[in-house]
Design a protein around this motif. Structure first.
Motif, PDB file in Angstrom:
ATOM      1  N   PRO A  28       0.830  -1.204   0.000  1.00 55.09           N
ATOM      2  CA  PRO A  28       0.000   0.000   0.000  1.00 55.09           C
ATOM      3  C   PRO A  28       0.868   1.260   0.000  1.00 55.09           C
ATOM      4  N   HIS A  30       1.622   5.098   0.884  1.00 56.39           N
ATOM      5  CA  HIS A  30       1.325   6.026   1.961  1.00 56.39           C
ATOM      6  C   HIS A  30       1.546   7.456   1.485  1.00 56.39           C
ATOM      7  N   GLN A  69      -7.611   7.209   2.585  1.00 57.69           N
ATOM      8  CA  GLN A  69      -7.269   6.299   3.677  1.00 57.69           C
ATOM      9  C   GLN A  69      -8.066   6.609   4.935  1.00 57.69           C
ATOM     10  N   GLN A  70      -8.293   7.893   5.215  1.00 55.62           N
ATOM     11  CA  GLN A  70      -9.107   8.264   6.377  1.00 55.62           C
ATOM     12  C   GLN A  70     -10.548   7.807   6.194  1.00 55.62           C
ATOM     13  N   GLU A  73     -10.694   4.121   6.818  1.00 55.00           N
ATOM     14  CA  GLU A  73     -10.606   3.822   8.246  1.00 55.00           C
ATOM     15  C   GLU A  73     -11.933   4.115   8.946  1.00 55.00           C
TER      16      GLU A  73
END
Length: 104
Positions: A28, A30, A69-70, A73
């Motif tokens: 993944p 980042h 990504q947030q 999540e």
């Protein structure tokens, strides 16, 4: 899309623990990796990309990646919350059903 082209699903390789296999080249990404990425300068007399344009683009990609990504999540947390509530509801329904069965 692969199914439409070839009429079947692509093979999904999994490790022994059931997690899909990924090579080290496909880990993944980042946001920091995108921000810290540097491009080589072009040789003298050759055309190349404007470093400022590349930097602005990478910053934009990093921001969008961080947002994605947030959001993922938050979705994982919401899913865990919903699953927990469903488990509690199912347990309560089982207790009610068992109590009803005893009084019949």
């Amino acid at each position: 899309m692969v199914e439409r082209l070839f009429g079947r699903r692509p093979a999904r390789h999994r490790r022994a623990d059931g997690v899909p296999y990924r090579s080290r080249r496909c880990l993944p990404l980042h946001p920091a990796q995108v921000r810290d990425r540097r491009f080589r300068r072009t040789r003298l007399g050759r055309r190349g990309l404007d470093p400022g344009d590349v930097r602005r683009f990478l910053d934009r990609v990093a921001l969008e990646l961080a947002d994605a990504q947030q959001a993922a999540e938050r979705a994982r947390q919401e899913t865990a919350h919903i699953k927990d509530a469903l488990r509690r509801w199912q347990s309560e329904q089982t207790r009610i059903r068992d109590r009803y069965a005893l009084h019949r």
